[in-house]
Design an enzyme around this catalytic site. Structure first.
Site, PDB file in Angstrom:
ATOM      1  N   ASP A 217     -63.545 -23.934 107.480  1.00  0.00           N
ATOM      2  CA  ASP A 217     -63.059 -22.400 107.064  1.00  0.00           C
ATOM      3  C   ASP A 217     -63.584 -22.066 105.737  1.00  0.00           C
ATOM      4  O   ASP A 217     -64.049 -22.987 105.248  1.00  0.00           O
ATOM      5  CB  ASP A 217     -61.889 -22.102 107.842  1.00  0.00           C
ATOM      6  CG  ASP A 217     -61.280 -20.366 107.536  1.00  0.00           C
ATOM      7  OD1 ASP A 217     -61.427 -20.025 107.049  1.00  0.00           O
ATOM      8  OD2 ASP A 217     -61.038 -20.438 108.562  1.00  0.00           O
ATOM      9  N   HIS A 281     -57.826 -17.279 103.472  1.00  0.00           N
ATOM     10  CA  HIS A 281     -57.862 -17.274 104.911  1.00  0.00           C
ATOM     11  C   HIS A 281     -58.213 -18.905 105.666  1.00  0.00           C
ATOM     12  O   HIS A 281     -57.015 -18.851 106.549  1.00  0.00           O
ATOM     13  CB  HIS A 281     -59.392 -17.080 105.207  1.00  0.00           C
ATOM     14  CG  HIS A 281     -59.792 -16.075 106.736  1.00  0.00           C
ATOM     15  ND1 HIS A 281     -60.718 -17.905 107.763  1.00  0.00           N
ATOM     16  CD2 HIS A 281     -60.261 -15.680 107.269  1.00  0.00           C
ATOM     17  CE1 HIS A 281     -60.530 -17.174 108.403  1.00  0.00           C
ATOM     18  NE2 HIS A 281     -60.596 -15.312 108.752  1.00  0.00           N
ATOM     19  N   SER A 620     -59.099 -13.970 114.028  1.00  0.00           N
ATOM     20  CA  SER A 620     -58.865 -15.215 112.905  1.00  0.00           C
ATOM     21  C   SER A 620     -57.177 -16.415 112.705  1.00  0.00           C
ATOM     22  O   SER A 620     -57.467 -17.623 112.539  1.00  0.00           O
ATOM     23  CB  SER A 620     -59.676 -15.193 111.437  1.00  0.00           C
ATOM     24  OG  SER A 620     -60.758 -14.742 111.264  1.00  0.00           O
TER      25      SER A 620
END
Length: 1902
Positions: A217, A281, A620
């Site tokens: 990620d 994120h 996600s």
């Protein structure tokens, strides 16, 4: 790690409990956990004296109890510690009362090895029934009804009790303990409770210990307080383990026990923390998987699904601001390292929408490889809803599409677990609670606050309800506010005004803040408003807002308490749809099942950098939930106490990862649709259902039996079918020691057969039952212990059920032991091929108002790059449509439209895509594009645009096969065609758009004026007759007109009929200004008219005003204006302080005139006259002054016949500046602004200082503060007067002010930029392809700027320039970390320089000769051969047409060479054909070769004429033959036509009578009929003749022996020749031989000679020689001159020998290819040996960052793979790869010499300072780049860059930089911004970092 051995009773309890876990309440498991935790204090008695034991136990229990009470009350919002002692004793708490009697699991009533669910439930009920008397006694004390009862694991029940009464409960007979109920705070407690995670923690104590999850990620902050392990002693990855890996990998490092390994794969450094400011994120994802927070406040502490799991920080998104996407090479490296280091699970919350399922995709291949190593892959499904939801990206279909899938790559990977998102039940978010201190409480309700600075701005304020004129709640208009608003919180209603305007008006009215009440009448909060951040504002739902309004109306003078804080509130979205509306639909486009499973992903609270937290939504967030759950499952498999441990231990590779996935899907709980009568949510949306982690662990611990489809997948993929009865098989596997039987559920809701439906009112997709449909098993389902059973099922559909619909649902099976299995199924009833691949013109997606023009042709102007919609017309109502008969462009360079392309709205993913141009007869003109696949069109929420397929442009040229030149096509009708096969289908579809190529302008005649009187007003028209013979007059009916130089550029014409010869009568109304300019006499008229192809006719004419009979003087432009200034048309300034004013007009005779000057003196005008056109021109000098002037025009030179008089004013005095000062006279400043002051003359109207309009005071003075930037600033000041005259002054001010010293502080030369730089051998001036060295130059902004690249400090010169070199090699993606700093500031920022290059052109070897012409009479010519390259992508074009290409998304760092077999047909033209073959690699290096082919149609030649030397008796006769035409060859046969040979120039000498055949042949292979010539006049048995026959046969025998010994011919024909030779020798040796016998033997021997077959046929020889030429070129001089130790020859010499052998033809092609293979093997070995010898061990054993292997391993792998290849062309490709590797290794060696590292990167510089720690910079995770072109503006044009082309020469290796593109353009607005936030589904694109969300390399044709 090994788990500690439990006590026997606990172990047995845990084992026995498995049978009941399917029905055991979560509360009972939590009760057991709470009791176990809070009774541990009793163990102290074993370690202290008896005297102290009691006190120790009491103190411990008291402390534990108080803490448990405080924790429990805190969850309810009560601070226990702030209560007084009385309150602390009186407050109620939740407790668990445990009985003295044992629970069912421990009382001996159940078997410890196995008990059925029914047995367990029966015994549990008995235990609960026995609690009755104790419950009664407890209720007497608590005055509360007992709560939930437990009887299996715990014998007890829950209840509420006052703290003071807890000891009383303990005194009741039969009570063992009273325990405070424990409070759990997971990642999102509600999210985990949805999936029963707490039950796993509590009952099994599985929290991920001993497991590792890789987080691929944007990065992890390893210092976050929640990134911790409770105990780091028994971790899977120790520091030592990691250091061993990094020693080998040569990258990454150890961070801590929680995050043992991390590396930044994107920036090639160890900075693993995401520096994005807004949200991180990867950190959010990591928290969901494994955060391990402590504390009671869920807003300040997070616990993930597997809190004790270790996390790998595999950062694949750069910290550079230049890109928010990642590429294949980066992702593949991270995936491979995850598997190598031993990750149990890898999570990828990223992808690009609507992916395919092919292992040609490097990411999908890498995922499969990871699965094969035993690493499970969990990937998000995507956040794009359906492709039919237009711009919304939700669960809707506005287009009625059968193919709505949007699941992204790499989530389409077969082996991955692909995760959909469900909404969380509750959400931690900013919420408001409004109270009055007595009875009113509104909220808590979710809000969007305009700024976090205003959390206290509403508290204890008075409120003001803004009302409109009707007394209703106002929408916030200015007029509705009164003075009462001042200082209060204004309340308005949503609607009409923008949110910003509502804020502005409230602020202007003096309000202290603003509350906006929603207008939808529901309880839905308002959370997506475009608010300014400067005024306190939030919104309320309609329901809450109205309550507030009502209260304020009743209490206008009271203030309210308003608390705004992070709060756990119900998730409103969950009440609307349990699934997240954004979650992407499946299946994969080939009807493979996806997504697999659902997890909470909507509104999840998790970690951020620096101990922060935030709420995010997206798949996600759902994907890491499953990743964490699979870590728990893996821990269960590793538990040696698990009864199935022996089975689990032998699971390896995909067997292991598939098993984990199957168990989770088999135990998932299907979600029902609350909005549509609780029908199922489509499996295409939710997969197998919501994960139930408890049920999955239950299965692993108790009964891991499974059911899968016949293909092994845990979902049934019915694909497409057309029979109403569809059979399929399921495989049941029983892994227990007992026989199992299963019954299929018959629930009419969950187990019905469903199809998809669309709500006609909203477009929402939902499922509906198919009445009359059913699924039945073909037999009873009985599975023996330890065995499998395959059962056939039949799906029956009613005959009336229409095709082209999905059929889907869930099969649920109940086992005889109470276990349950869930299996989704899905298929398509109908033909999957039938759905259209592309929307038609004006089709279902066409919505100009919404900014979507769907499929539309684009016409480009090459000069400006502007694009226009082709054929676009507007009707009377303003509706725009595409008229396909009006689509045209011109090959005339002066036309507006110079080429055509198509912007396709693809409705489906398609493969084998081809774009062609066809002529009017359907013949192919050219192939513009050929590609393996294209992705469907969808709306990308991140880039706010539709992602179309922009096909290449055609400019009207074609490749002329006759001479190899590019020619312009003839005018005519053409077709733009796209064809392709829908993914999952097998039928090619074609979509055609007709258009015209038209280079001729329309003709116009009879231009005139007409007039019509309507309502007393005369309307004048310009009329004409016009005609266009091809594309037609402009369909938009646009024209431009001018009357006496008064123009109308926006005119339109109407059709007024048609003439007999086909002209259209047109009329265009004149504007009022044009009508006023008309005069009696000759009026000049101009008509500018185009056809649809944009060819223009500009027709001038002299026209008479309708009805006029006189010829008056006409002055163009409406006459001389009232004022002449510098802006007047006709005025031209000179350098002498004045200028000239010129005007023109018409009159039937010469015109003369006068004018007056500034002094009033009269002068003659300078006039000219053209009698042919009755036109005149006159000019008069004017001076720079203000004065009145008169102009008189006369019909005679004597000035006696006045025609017209004009009075005008000359206004040329420009404004003036007085005391103009810039920066108070200084050229330098250190401030952010400078002041410009001055005074202007009184007539000045405006003063512009730069872009600012200065305010003028009464004395005409101005003063402006002008912002300046660092460096030189040119400040312009312009004064303009009322007449438009201007005066401009300017000055350059140098500023040293720089508020951000680091912003734009480094710039590079020659096009180098931060981020991706993509180039080939010749496209980058900074790169030397011979050395692989890039020389990077540039400049810094400040002398104090510092620059570090790849760890080395870059010296900055005095002139602020710099230069450094990077060794890039010849192939690959090379990232270099960059750190920019400033010596005056204690901060830096991190960037990246990434170079993506291929400097090696592909090789091209053709089987046909490229040196000599080829002749044929077959019109179908086949081009065959091979192409190779050092990377895997190749595309092939023939004659300028793209005919083949390979899968474009490659891993350029893979080291795998490319290979393409060429076998393409070409239709030949009669005569000469020049065939140009070109191969291009991934970076546009191109190699080109030409084949010249002459073709003539097959024909029969005229027979030759045969003439004997004599017809008289003779010993010999010579036969000569002549062909009927030149260029032909005559052949003869002496063996009856078996074999032929050329007739010798001297003729054929015949020594014996016989029949001879003759025929003519030509180069093309044509032949004549054979003619016989019979020789009968040879005198028999003449001794001389006999001797001649013997001699002839003797010579022929000798010739035959020579041929046999040559070795050029194959064994079979050589053997036949030997036999014929022996037979001829026998005939010769006969003593009684006759002429006839010798002649017969001669004939037979000649036949055998003629039938000899060459070992190396001519075509094979040509191909081989071409191949050898390519090999020699690839070796080059240095390698070619090296010696092969096995032969003692150089490699060049060995190849020369092969060339000689090929020329000689003494070996077969196979033999020569085998020899060539040996040579190439030796070359590969020599090259590998040389590379290795030149590589020191410390470098050779270092890691190649691109492959993850050592350099030595790379060399060995490439050598082994190359030598293992059977094909020489494959070996050549590996040779190229090894040569590229040589360059890379040399760079690593050189780097090691300098800095002591061997991984191809650089370390600490010995001069420039140490390795910097790059400071993170913002990135934008989840953003897809729109990679397929920009959108046209609503005005109909798209600004773009002009397309360019570069031609290639024969047999040259060239670079192709100018491939036609469709251009870039402005994005049309698509309506109101969506009200949901970006959900973090990371868009990925490759190598230009590349386009539209992402992972993909750039598409070749876009």
């Amino acid at each position: 790690m090994q788990r500690k051995k439990k006590g026997l009773s606990i172990l047995l309890a845990g084992t026995v409990a498995l049978g009941a876990l399917a029905v055991l309440p979560v509360g009972e498991i939590q009760a057991k956990a709470a009791i176990s935790q809070q009774t541990k204090g009793s163990s102290l008695a074993n370690t202290v004296t008896a005297a102290t034991a009691k006190q120790a136990a009491t103190d411990t229990t008291a402390a534990t109890t108080n803490q448990a009470i405080a924790t429990q009350l805190a969850a309810k919002g009560i601070d226990y510690n702030k209560l007084n002692k009385v309150q602390q004793q009186d407050i109620y708490v939740d407790v668990i009362v445990q009985m003295s009697a044992a629970p069912a699991s421990e009382n001996g009533t159940l078997r410890t090895d196995y008990s059925s669910t029914a047995e367990i439930q029966q015994e549990t009920n008995k235990v609960i029934a026995a609690q009755a008397s104790v419950k009664a006694a407890v209720e007497q004390v608590t005055q509360q009804t007992a709560g939930e009862s437990y009887g299996y694991v715990v014998n007890g029940f829950s209840t509420k009790v006052r703290v003071v009464d807890i000891p009383k409960l303990k005194q009741i007979a039969g009570v063992k303990t009273v325990t405070l109920a424990k409070v759990y705070y997971p990642t999102d407690a509600k999210a985990n409770s949805m999936a029963n995670v707490q039950a796993v923690w509590s009952n099994y104590k599985y929290k991920g210990e001993g497991t590792v999850v890789s987080v691929i990620d944007s990065g992890i902050d390893p210092t976050h307080k929640d990134m911790r392990l409770s105990d780091d002693k028994d971790v899977k990855l120790t520091k030592s383990d990691v250091e061993k890996f990094t020693d080998t990998a040569k990258h990454g490092r150890y961070f801590n026990s929680k995050v043992p390994y991390g590396f930044n794969y994107a920036d090639n450094n160890d900075t693993i923390t995401d520096d994005t400011v807004d949200e991180q994120h990867g950190m959010h994802v990591a928290g969901i998987i494994g955060a391990n927070g402590t504390g009671d406040d869920p807003a300040k502490s997070v616990v993930g699904v597997a809190p004790e799991a270790q996390l790998l920080a595999m950062k694949v998104f750069t910290n550079s601001d230049t890109s928010a996407t990642t590429g294949s090479a980066t992702l593949v490296s991270a995936i491979e390292d995850s598997a190598k280091i031993g990750a149990d699970v890898l999570n990828m919350s990223l992808g690009s929408d609507s992916g395919n399922q092919t292992l040609e995709d490097p990411e999908l291949a890498a995922v499969q490889n990871a699965n094969e190593s035993g690493t499970a892959a969990v990937i998000s499904a995507g956040n794009s809803g359906t492709s039919g939801s237009a711009t919304e990206g939700v669960n809707k279909d506005y287009y009625g599409l059968q193919d709505n899938e949007m699941v992204g790559t790499p989530g389409t990977s077969r082996g991955a677990t692909t995760v959909a998102s469900a909404e969380n039940t509750d959400v931690i978010t900013q919420a408001v609670t409004i109270t009055d201190g007595t009875g009113l409480q509104l909220g808590p309700e979710t809000i969007q606050l305009s700024s976090n600075d205003f959390t206290g701005s509403f508290d204890q304020k008075k409120f003001y309800v803004v009302k409109d004129a009707s007394g209703n709640l106002s929408k916030g208009k200015v007029a509705d506010y009164t003075a009462d608003a001042k200082g209060k919180i204004a309340i308005v209603k949503r609607g009409e005004l923008t949110f910003a305007d509502k804020q502005k008006y409230a602020q202007a009215a003096g309000a202290a803040g603003l509350i906006i009440v929603n207008n939808d009448g529901t309880a839905t909060p308002v959370t997506s408003m475009a608010l300014t951040t400067t005024f306190p504002t939030f919104g309320l739902s309609s329901v809450t807002g109205q309550k507030l309004v009502d209260w304020v109306a009743a209490h206008p003078d009271d203030s309210l308490g308003v608390k705004i804080a992070l709060t756990l509130v119900p998730n409103q979205k969950y009440t609307e749809d349990k699934m997240s509306d954004f979650t992407s639909y499946g299946p994969v486009s080939n009807l493979s099942f996806k997504p697999d499973i659902t997890a909470p992903g909507g509104n999840i609270w998790s970690t951020q950098n620096n101990n922060g937290y935030t709420n995010m939504s997206g798949t996600s967030m759902a994907s890491p939930f499953i990743a964490g759950s699979q870590a728990l499952l893996k821990q269960a498999l590793n538990n040696k106490n698990n009864p199935f441990y022996a089975y689990y231990k032998q699971l390896k590779g995909t067997a292991l990862t598939d098993f984990l996935k199957t168990v989770e899907m088999n135990t998932a709980q299907p979600i029902n649709d609350i909005n549509y009568n609780n029908v199922i949510v489509s499996p295409r949306r939710q997969g197998a259902g919501l994960v139930d982690v408890k049920a999955a662990i239950d299965a692993l611990e108790k009964n891991p039996s499974t059911v899968v489809a016949e293909n092994g997948y845990p979902a049934v993929e019915l694909k497409d079918f057309t029979s109403t009865d569809k059979t399929f098989k399921l495989t049941f596997t029983n892994r227990t020691t007992h026989e199992l039987t299963y019954q299929m559920d018959s629930n009419t809701d969950t187990n019905a057969v469903y199809t998809s439906a669309t709500d006609p009112n909203s477009g929402v997709l939902y499922d509906k039952k198919i009445d009359g449909a059913a699924i039945k098993a073909g037999s009873n389902i009985t599975v023996p212990a330890g065995k499998t059973a395959q059962i056939e099922f039949t799906l029956s559909l009613p005959k009336s059920f229409d095709q082209q619909q999905f059929v889907e649902g869930f099969l649920n099976f109940k086992g005889s032991d109470g276990s349950r299995l869930n299996l989704p199924y899905m298929g398509f009833f109908g033909d999957w091929n039938d759905g259209k691949i592309v929307d038609s013109l004006n089709g279902i997606t066409y919505s100009p108002a919404g900014g979507n023009f769907g499929t539309v042709p684009l016409l480009t102007n090459k000069n400006t790059g502007t694009q226009y919609y082709g054929g676009m017309v507007t009707d009377a109502d303003g509706n725009q449509t595409v008229d396909d008969q009006a689509i045209a462009f011109s090959s005339d360079k002066n036309a507006l439209y110079n080429d055509i392309s198509m912007k396709y709205y693809l409705l489906r993913n398609i493969s084998n895509v081809q774009v062609d141009i066809l002529d009017g007869q359907g013949n192919k003109v050219t192939t513009l594009s050929s590609s393996t696949n294209r992705k469907k069109t969808y709306y990308n929420a991140h880039s706010q645009q539709y992602i179309y397929y922009h096909a290449p442009a055609w400019d009207g040229t074609y490749y002329d096969q006759r001479d190899g030149n590019i020619k312009t096509a003839d005018d005519g009708s053409y077709t733009y065609r796209i064809s392709g096969v829908p993914e999952g289908g097998d039928k090619r579809q074609v979509f055609d758009v007709p258009f015209k190529l038209d280079s001729k302008a329309p003709t116009v005649r009879h231009v005139a004026l007409s007039a019509k009187t309507e309502n007393g007003k005369t309307q004048y028209y310009l009329t004409a007759e016009a005609k266009d013979d091809l594309s037609g007059l402009d369909a938009t009916k646009s024209v431009k007109t001018a009357i006496n130089e008064v123009t109308n550029l926006d005119a339109t014409f109407t059709d007024a009929g048609t003439t007999a010869d086909g002209y259209t009568k047109i009329e265009t109304p004149l504007s009022d200004e044009q009508a006023q300019a008309l005069g009696n006499g000759d009026n000049s008229a101009e008509l500018y008219l185009t056809d649809n192809a944009s060819n223009a006719t500009d027709q001038d004419a002299s026209v008479q005003k309708p009805g006029s009979t006189s010829f008056d003087l006409i002055v163009n432009g409406g006459g001389i204006p009232d004022k002449i200034s510098s802006t007047t048309t006709g005025y031209e300034a000179n350098t002498q302080g004045g200028g000239t004013y010129t005007f023109s007009g018409t009159y039937p005779a010469a015109v003369d005139g006068t004018y007056t000057d500034a002094q009033g003196k009269k002068h003659d005008l300078n006039t000219t006259y053209d009698a042919a056109t009755n036109s005149f021109t006159a000019s008069m000098p004017v001076t720079n002054a203000d004065y009145a002037a008169q102009v008189d025009l006369y019909a005679d030179k004597a000035h006696t016949q006045l025609l017209k008089h004009f009075d005008t004013k000359v206004r040329l005095t420009a404004p003036t500046f007085t005391d103009l000062k810039f920066n108070n006279g200084s050229d330098q400043t250190s401030e952010a602004t400078i002041k410009v002051t001055g005074t202007v003359s009184a007539d000045t109207k405006t003063v512009n200082v730069g872009d600012t309009v200065a305010a003028l005071d009464a004395q005409h003075h101005f003063s402006v503060d002008v912002p300046v930037n660092y460096g030189d600033n040119t400040i312009k000041v312009t004064a303009t007067d009322e007449d438009g005259n201007t005066t401009t002054e300017q000055k350059t001010i140098t500023s040293s002010y720089d508020p951000d010293m680091l912003k734009n502080s480094v710039t590079f030369d020659q096009g180098v930029t931060f981020g991706a730089n993509e180039f080939n051998a010749t496209s980058a001036k900074f790169y030397d392809p011979k050395t692989g060295i890039a020389t990077i130059t540039g400049k810094v902004k400040h002398p104090t700027t510092t620059l570090q690249v790849d760890g080395k400090q870059i010296p900055i010169k005095d002139d602020l320039t710099f230069s450094f070199t990077l060794d890039l090699g010849t192939l690959g993606q090379k990232p270099f970390g960059v750190v920019v700093g400033d010596t005056t500031q204690n901060k830096t920022f991190q960037e990246a320089l990434t170079f993506i290059l291929d400097a090696v052109a592909p090789t091209l070897s053709l089987d046909s000769s490229t040196d000599a012409p080829v002749y044929t009479n077959n019109p179908n010519f086949q081009i065959t051969g091979t192409a190779t390259d050092n990377a895997q992508y190749l595309s092939l074009s023939i004659n300028g047409s793209s005919v083949a290409s390979q899968y474009v998304d490659i891993n350029i760092n893979s080291g795998k060479p490319g290979h393409m077999a060429i076998d393409q047909p070409v239709k030949l033209l009669e005569g000469k054909n020049v065939l140009t073959v070109a191969v291009t690699d991934s970076e546009d290096n191109t190699t080109t070769k030409n084949i010249t082919v002459y073709y003539e149609p097959k024909k029969t030649l005229a027979a030759p004429t045969v003439t004997p030397s004599t017809t008289e008796p003779a010993k010999t006769v010579t036969l000569t033959a002549n062909s009927a035409a030149t260029g032909e060859t005559v052949q003869y046969s002496a063996d009856g036509g078996k074999t032929y040979q050329d007739v010798p120039a001297a003729g054929v000498t015949v020594t014996a009578n016989g029949t001879f055949k003759f025929k003519s042949t030509d180069l093309y292979g044509n032949e004549s009929p054979a003619v016989d010539y019979v020789v009968t006049n040879i005198k028999a048995d003449d001794p001389a003749q006999l001797q001649a026959a013997k001699q002839e046969l003797t010579n022929l025998i000798a010739s035959a022996k020579t041929l046999s010994a040559s070795g050029k011919y194959d064994d079979a024909t050589t053997t036949a020749l030997a036999a014929a030779t022996q037979k001829a020798q026998t005939a010769l040796d006969q003593t009684n031989a006759s002429v006839d016998s010798l002649t017969g033997a001669n004939r037979d021997l000649q036949t055998a000679i003629n039938q000899l077959a060459a070992k190396l046929p001519a075509d094979k020889k040509t191909s081989l020689l071409n191949q050898l030429q390519s090999v020699k070129a690839a070796l080059e001089t240095d390698l070619g001159n090296q010696t092969d130790s096995s032969t003692g020859k150089t490699f060049t010499a060995a190849l020369d020998d092969l060339v000689a052998q090929a020329q000689a033809g003494t070996q077969t092609d196979d033999q020569l290819q085998a020899t060539l293979a040996k040579v190439l093997d030796a070359v590969l070995a020599k090259l590998a040996e040389g590379i290795k010898a030149a590589t020191p061990a410390e470098v050779g054993n270092a890691k190649d960052a691109a492959t993850g292997k050592t350099w030595y391993a790379d060399i060995a792998d490439t050598l082994t793979s190359g030598q293992a290849s059977a094909d020489a062309s494959d070996k050549l490709a590996h040779l190229q790869a090894l040569q590229s590797l040589k360059t890379k290794v040399a760079a690593a060696v050189e780097a090691a010499k300098t800095v002591g590292k061997g991984d191809g990167t650089t370390g600490t510089s010995d001069k420039g300072g140490g390795q910097g720690t790059p400071a993170p910079t913002p990135g934008d995770i989840g953003k897809d780049k729109g990679d397929e072109g920009s959108q046209p503006s609503s005005g109909g044009n798209i600004p773009t860059n002009p397309a360019t082309t570069t031609s290639t020469s024969t047999d040259d290796t060239t670079d192709r930089n100018g491939q036609l593109t469709s251009g870039k353009g402005a994005l049309p607005k698509t309506g109101e911004t969506t009200e949901r936030p970006a959900f973090g589904f990371l868009g990925v694109i490759v190598v230009s970092l590349m386009g539209v969300l992402g992972l993909k390399r750039k598409q070749r044709e876009e």
